[in-house]
Scaffold this active site. Structure first.
Site, PDB file in Angstrom:
ATOM      1  N   HIS A  74     -44.954 -62.523  20.742  1.00 53.14           N
ATOM      2  CA  HIS A  74     -44.208 -63.690  21.252  1.00 53.14           C
ATOM      3  C   HIS A  74     -44.033 -63.568  22.760  1.00 53.14           C
ATOM      4  O   HIS A  74     -42.942 -63.809  23.280  1.00 53.14           O
ATOM      5  CB  HIS A  74     -42.845 -63.840  20.594  1.00 53.14           C
ATOM      6  CG  HIS A  74     -42.889 -64.187  19.142  1.00 53.14           C
ATOM      7  ND1 HIS A  74     -42.125 -65.188  18.591  1.00 53.14           N
ATOM      8  CD2 HIS A  74     -43.601 -63.658  18.132  1.00 53.14           C
ATOM      9  CE1 HIS A  74     -42.364 -65.251  17.296  1.00 53.14           C
ATOM     10  NE2 HIS A  74     -43.264 -64.323  16.984  1.00 53.14           N
ATOM     11  N   GLN A  77     -46.453 -65.529  28.320  1.00 57.55           N
ATOM     12  CA  GLN A  77     -47.431 -65.623  29.409  1.00 57.55           C
ATOM     13  C   GLN A  77     -48.841 -65.679  28.836  1.00 57.55           C
ATOM     14  O   GLN A  77     -49.133 -65.038  27.822  1.00 57.55           O
ATOM     15  CB  GLN A  77     -47.353 -64.388  30.302  1.00 57.55           C
ATOM     16  CG  GLN A  77     -46.042 -64.271  31.038  1.00 57.55           C
ATOM     17  CD  GLN A  77     -45.971 -62.973  31.826  1.00 57.55           C
ATOM     18  OE1 GLN A  77     -46.625 -62.803  32.830  1.00 57.55           O
ATOM     19  NE2 GLN A  77     -45.155 -62.054  31.340  1.00 57.55           N
ATOM     20  N   PHE A  79     -52.601 -64.609  28.797  1.00 55.96           N
ATOM     21  CA  PHE A  79     -53.337 -63.430  29.240  1.00 55.96           C
ATOM     22  C   PHE A  79     -54.653 -63.886  29.882  1.00 55.96           C
ATOM     23  O   PHE A  79     -55.414 -64.635  29.260  1.00 55.96           O
ATOM     24  CB  PHE A  79     -53.645 -62.511  28.049  1.00 55.96           C
ATOM     25  CG  PHE A  79     -52.491 -61.647  27.609  1.00 55.96           C
ATOM     26  CD1 PHE A  79     -51.183 -62.040  27.823  1.00 55.96           C
ATOM     27  CD2 PHE A  79     -52.721 -60.428  26.968  1.00 55.96           C
ATOM     28  CE1 PHE A  79     -50.112 -61.246  27.417  1.00 55.96           C
ATOM     29  CE2 PHE A  79     -51.663 -59.627  26.561  1.00 55.96           C
ATOM     30  CZ  PHE A  79     -50.358 -60.035  26.785  1.00 55.96           C
ATOM     31  N   HIS A  93     -48.518 -63.223  15.816  1.00 63.19           N
ATOM     32  CA  HIS A  93     -48.283 -64.665  15.943  1.00 63.19           C
ATOM     33  C   HIS A  93     -47.549 -65.210  14.708  1.00 63.19           C
ATOM     34  O   HIS A  93     -47.910 -64.874  13.578  1.00 63.19           O
ATOM     35  CB  HIS A  93     -49.656 -65.343  16.103  1.00 63.19           C
ATOM     36  CG  HIS A  93     -49.612 -66.832  16.038  1.00 63.19           C
ATOM     37  ND1 HIS A  93     -48.962 -67.595  16.983  1.00 63.19           N
ATOM     38  CD2 HIS A  93     -50.136 -67.710  15.137  1.00 63.19           C
ATOM     39  CE1 HIS A  93     -49.080 -68.869  16.657  1.00 63.19           C
ATOM     40  NE2 HIS A  93     -49.786 -68.968  15.539  1.00 63.19           N
ATOM     41  N   TRP A 103     -47.833 -73.705  19.419  1.00 57.12           N
ATOM     42  CA  TRP A 103     -46.364 -73.708  19.405  1.00 57.12           C
ATOM     43  C   TRP A 103     -45.771 -73.955  18.024  1.00 57.12           C
ATOM     44  O   TRP A 103     -46.244 -74.802  17.273  1.00 57.12           O
ATOM     45  CB  TRP A 103     -45.835 -74.780  20.359  1.00 57.12           C
ATOM     46  CG  TRP A 103     -45.963 -74.316  21.770  1.00 57.12           C
ATOM     47  CD1 TRP A 103     -47.072 -74.459  22.557  1.00 57.12           C
ATOM     48  CD2 TRP A 103     -45.010 -73.584  22.528  1.00 57.12           C
ATOM     49  NE1 TRP A 103     -46.841 -73.863  23.768  1.00 57.12           N
ATOM     50  CE2 TRP A 103     -45.598 -73.322  23.785  1.00 57.12           C
ATOM     51  CE3 TRP A 103     -43.708 -73.126  22.280  1.00 57.12           C
ATOM     52  CZ2 TRP A 103     -44.929 -72.616  24.786  1.00 57.12           C
ATOM     53  CZ3 TRP A 103     -43.043 -72.434  23.284  1.00 57.12           C
ATOM     54  CH2 TRP A 103     -43.650 -72.191  24.512  1.00 57.12           C
ATOM     55  N   GLN A 106     -44.287 -73.260  12.121  1.00 61.41           N
ATOM     56  CA  GLN A 106     -43.583 -73.699  10.894  1.00 61.41           C
ATOM     57  C   GLN A 106     -43.110 -75.148  11.000  1.00 61.41           C
ATOM     58  O   GLN A 106     -43.042 -75.857   9.994  1.00 61.41           O
ATOM     59  CB  GLN A 106     -42.425 -72.746  10.539  1.00 61.41           C
ATOM     60  CG  GLN A 106     -41.113 -72.942  11.283  1.00 61.41           C
ATOM     61  CD  GLN A 106     -41.169 -72.452  12.729  1.00 61.41           C
ATOM     62  OE1 GLN A 106     -42.126 -71.813  13.140  1.00 61.41           O
ATOM     63  NE2 GLN A 106     -40.150 -72.741  13.506  1.00 61.41           N
ATOM     64  N   ASP A 124     -58.697 -63.362  22.176  1.00 65.28           N
ATOM     65  CA  ASP A 124     -59.846 -63.719  23.003  1.00 65.28           C
ATOM     66  C   ASP A 124     -59.339 -64.740  24.024  1.00 65.28           C
ATOM     67  O   ASP A 124     -58.128 -64.862  24.215  1.00 65.28           O
ATOM     68  CB  ASP A 124     -61.038 -64.202  22.153  1.00 65.28           C
ATOM     69  CG  ASP A 124     -60.712 -65.441  21.342  1.00 65.28           C
ATOM     70  OD1 ASP A 124     -59.680 -66.097  21.619  1.00 65.28           O
ATOM     71  OD2 ASP A 124     -61.489 -65.781  20.425  1.00 65.28           O
TER      72      ASP A 124
HETATM   73  O1  0FX Z   1     -41.034 -66.821  20.480  1.00 58.68           O
HETATM   74  P1  0FX Z   1     -41.217 -68.045  19.672  1.00 58.68           P
HETATM   75  O2  0FX Z   1     -40.795 -67.921  18.264  1.00 58.68           O
HETATM   76  O3  0FX Z   1     -42.771 -68.450  19.624  1.00 58.68           O
HETATM   77  C1  0FX Z   1     -43.441 -69.307  20.539  1.00 58.68           C
HETATM   78  C2  0FX Z   1     -44.652 -69.924  19.861  1.00 58.68           C
HETATM   79  O4  0FX Z   1     -44.277 -70.647  18.683  1.00 58.68           O
HETATM   80  C3  0FX Z   1     -45.670 -68.856  19.494  1.00 58.68           C
HETATM   81  O5  0FX Z   1     -46.825 -69.448  18.948  1.00 58.68           O
HETATM   82  C4  0FX Z   1     -46.040 -68.073  20.741  1.00 58.68           C
HETATM   83  N1  0FX Z   1     -46.959 -67.018  20.382  1.00 58.68           N
HETATM   84  C5  0FX Z   1     -44.781 -67.511  21.399  1.00 58.68           C
HETATM   85  C6  0FX Z   1     -45.095 -66.844  22.684  1.00 58.68           C
HETATM   86  O6  0FX Z   1     -43.837 -68.567  21.678  1.00 58.68           O
HETATM   87  O7  0FX Z   1     -40.562 -69.290  20.401  1.00 58.68           O
HETATM   88  P2  0FX Z   1     -39.065 -69.650  20.726  1.00 58.68           P
HETATM   89  O8  0FX Z   1     -38.197 -68.441  20.669  1.00 58.68           O
HETATM   90  O9  0FX Z   1     -39.074 -70.470  21.975  1.00 58.68           O
HETATM   91  O10 0FX Z   1     -38.653 -70.633  19.545  1.00 58.68           O
HETATM   92  C7  0FX Z   1     -38.375 -70.165  18.258  1.00 58.68           C
HETATM   93  C8  0FX Z   1     -38.176 -71.331  17.316  1.00 58.68           C
HETATM   94  O11 0FX Z   1     -37.052 -72.087  17.762  1.00 58.68           O
HETATM   95  C9  0FX Z   1     -39.326 -72.315  17.262  1.00 58.68           C
HETATM   96  O12 0FX Z   1     -40.291 -71.943  16.275  1.00 58.68           O
HETATM   97  C10 0FX Z   1     -38.659 -73.617  16.925  1.00 58.68           C
HETATM   98  C11 0FX Z   1     -37.240 -73.444  17.472  1.00 58.68           C
HETATM   99  N2  0FX Z   1     -37.004 -74.248  18.686  1.00 58.68           N
HETATM  100  C12 0FX Z   1     -37.258 -73.736  19.929  1.00 58.68           C
HETATM  101  C13 0FX Z   1     -37.062 -74.509  21.049  1.00 58.68           C
HETATM  102  C14 0FX Z   1     -37.350 -73.958  22.446  1.00 58.68           C
HETATM  103  C15 0FX Z   1     -36.545 -75.534  18.534  1.00 58.68           C
HETATM  104  O13 0FX Z   1     -36.336 -75.983  17.379  1.00 58.68           O
HETATM  105  N3  0FX Z   1     -36.344 -76.307  19.645  1.00 58.68           N
HETATM  106  C16 0FX Z   1     -36.578 -75.853  20.905  1.00 58.68           C
HETATM  107  O14 0FX Z   1     -36.361 -76.591  21.911  1.00 58.68           O
END
Ligand code: 0FX
Length: 247
Positions: A74, A77, A79, A93, A103, A106, A124
Site C-alpha cells: 500500500h 508512490q 515505482f 495489493h 484504486w 472492494q 512491472d
Molecule cells: O492503502 P489503501 O487501502 O490502498 C490504496 C489502493 O486501493 C491500492 O490499490 C494501492 N495499492 C494503495 C497504494 O492505495 O488506501 P486508503 O488507505 O487510501 O483507503 C482505504 C479504504 O478507505 C479504501 O479502500 C476505501 C476507503 N476510502 C478511502 C478514501 C481516501 C473511502 O471510502 N473514501 C476515501 O475518500
C-alpha cells in the site's frame, strides 16, 4: 543476510510491521519506510528510528544498489520503470488481480461483482499488473459494506505475508502471468461514483450495492444535492445476520 525494504503508507499495516519487526529481522535485514509526502505518518512516527520517509524516485539509485527485494505494501508512490526492471519489487495489493486493479478494489467489486481478495505479485511497469506469486479470494457478502470487506482484506494480506515471508525473501516461488489484463480503476473512477443522481432508474438491489460500496467507516463518500443546493451525505447501516447456533 538479504536486505529487504518494505514501503507502506497504510497505518494498520505499518503498526503490524512495527509489532513484528524484531521477529522478522532474524529472517532478513529489514528496513521500513513510508512516502515522504505522507504528512500524517511524519507526525505519528517522528522519533521512530525504524520508520523513516522515502522518495522512491529520488532515491532510486540507492535502492537499486542496496536492496535485494523491495516490498510495496500500500505504498502510494509510483515505482519508476528502471527500478522495477533492476530490483525484484513485490506489491501486496488489496484486490484479486486482474479484476478491479488500481484504486479501492472492494468498492468496485461490490458494484460490478468481479472477484475480490488479495494478490502478492512481482511489479512491472503497469499498475497492479505483474506475475502473480500468491493470491486469495475474499468473499464479499450481501451485507458487506466497503469497510467490512476491507477489514477482512487487510487481515488476509497480513495472513498471506506471514505465511509466505520466507519464500518471498528468497524468491523461490513460481509466479504466473494472469490470463487476461482485467480492468483498472482510478481515483477519478471512484470520485465519479460519489454523487448520487436522484433521477437514476434501477433496481433496489443496485442502489443498495452503490451505498454499500460507498459506506466506509467515517468517510463521507456518497452524497446528493438537495433543492437548496446543499450537499447531503449518505451512507448505509446494515445488520449482518446473526449466526444460527446448531441444535
Ligand atoms: O492503502 P489503501 O487501502 O490502498 C490504496 C489502493 O486501493 C491500492 O490499490 C494501492 N495499492 C494503495 C497504494 O492505495 O488506501 P486508503 O488507505 O487510501 O483507503 C482505504 C479504504 O478507505 C479504501 O479502500 C476505501 C476507503 N476510502 C478511502 C478514501 C481516501 C473511502 O471510502 N473514501 C476515501 O475518500
Amino acid at each position: 543476510m538479504k536486505k529487504v525494504i518494505i514501503i507502506s503508507d497504510n497505518q494498520y499495516i505499518y503498526d503490524f510491521l512495527l509489532s513484528i519487526k524484531d521477529e522478522i529481522k532474524t529472517l532478513a535485514s529489514f528496513a521500513f519506510r513510508y512516502s515522504s509526502i505522507n504528512e500524517s505518518f511524519k507526525e505519528k512516527y517522528s522519533g521512530c528510528s525504524d520508520f523513516l520517509p522515502i522518495d522512491v524516485a529520488k532515491e532510486m539509485e540507492n535502492l537499486i544498489k542496496e536492496y535485494a527485494l523491495i516490498i510495496s505494501w500500500h505504498c502510494k508512490q509510483l515505482f519508476p520503470k528502471e527500478l522495477v526492471k533492476q530490483v525484484r519489487c513485490v506489491n501486496i495489493h488489496p484486490g484479486f488481480n486482474p479484476y478491479n486493479r488500481g484504486w479501492f478494489p472492494q468498492v468496485f467489486s461490490i458494484i460490478n461483482k468481479l472477484p475480490c481478495g488479495v494478490t502478492i505479485h512481482e511489479m512491472d511497469e503497469w499498475l497492479d499488473h505483474g506475475p502473480i506469486i500468491y493470491q486469495q479470494i475474499v468473499d464479499i457478502e450481501e451485507y458487506d459494506t466497503s469497510y467490512t470487506a476491507y477489514c477482512r482484506i487487510l487481515n488476509t494480506e497480513i495472513d498471506l505475508f506471514r505465511r509466505h515471508i520466507l519464500t518471498l525473501i528468497n524468491g523461490n516461488y513460481q509466479a504466473f502471468a494472469p490470463k487476461e489484463t482485467g480492468n483498472l480503476n482510478s481515483k477519478k473512477d471512484f470520485n465519479r461514483l460519489l454523487e448520487i443522481d436522484l433521477e437514476k432508474r434501477g433496481t433496489f438491489g443496485e442502489f443498495i450495492d452503490i451505498l454499500r460500496a460507498l459506506t466506509h467507516d467515517e468517510y463521507k463518500n456518497a452524497y446528493f444535492m438537495d433543492k437548496r443546493n446543499n450537499k447531503i451525505c449518505i451512507s448505509i447501516s446494515i445488520t449482518p445476520p446473526t449466526p444460527t447456533s446448531s441444535p
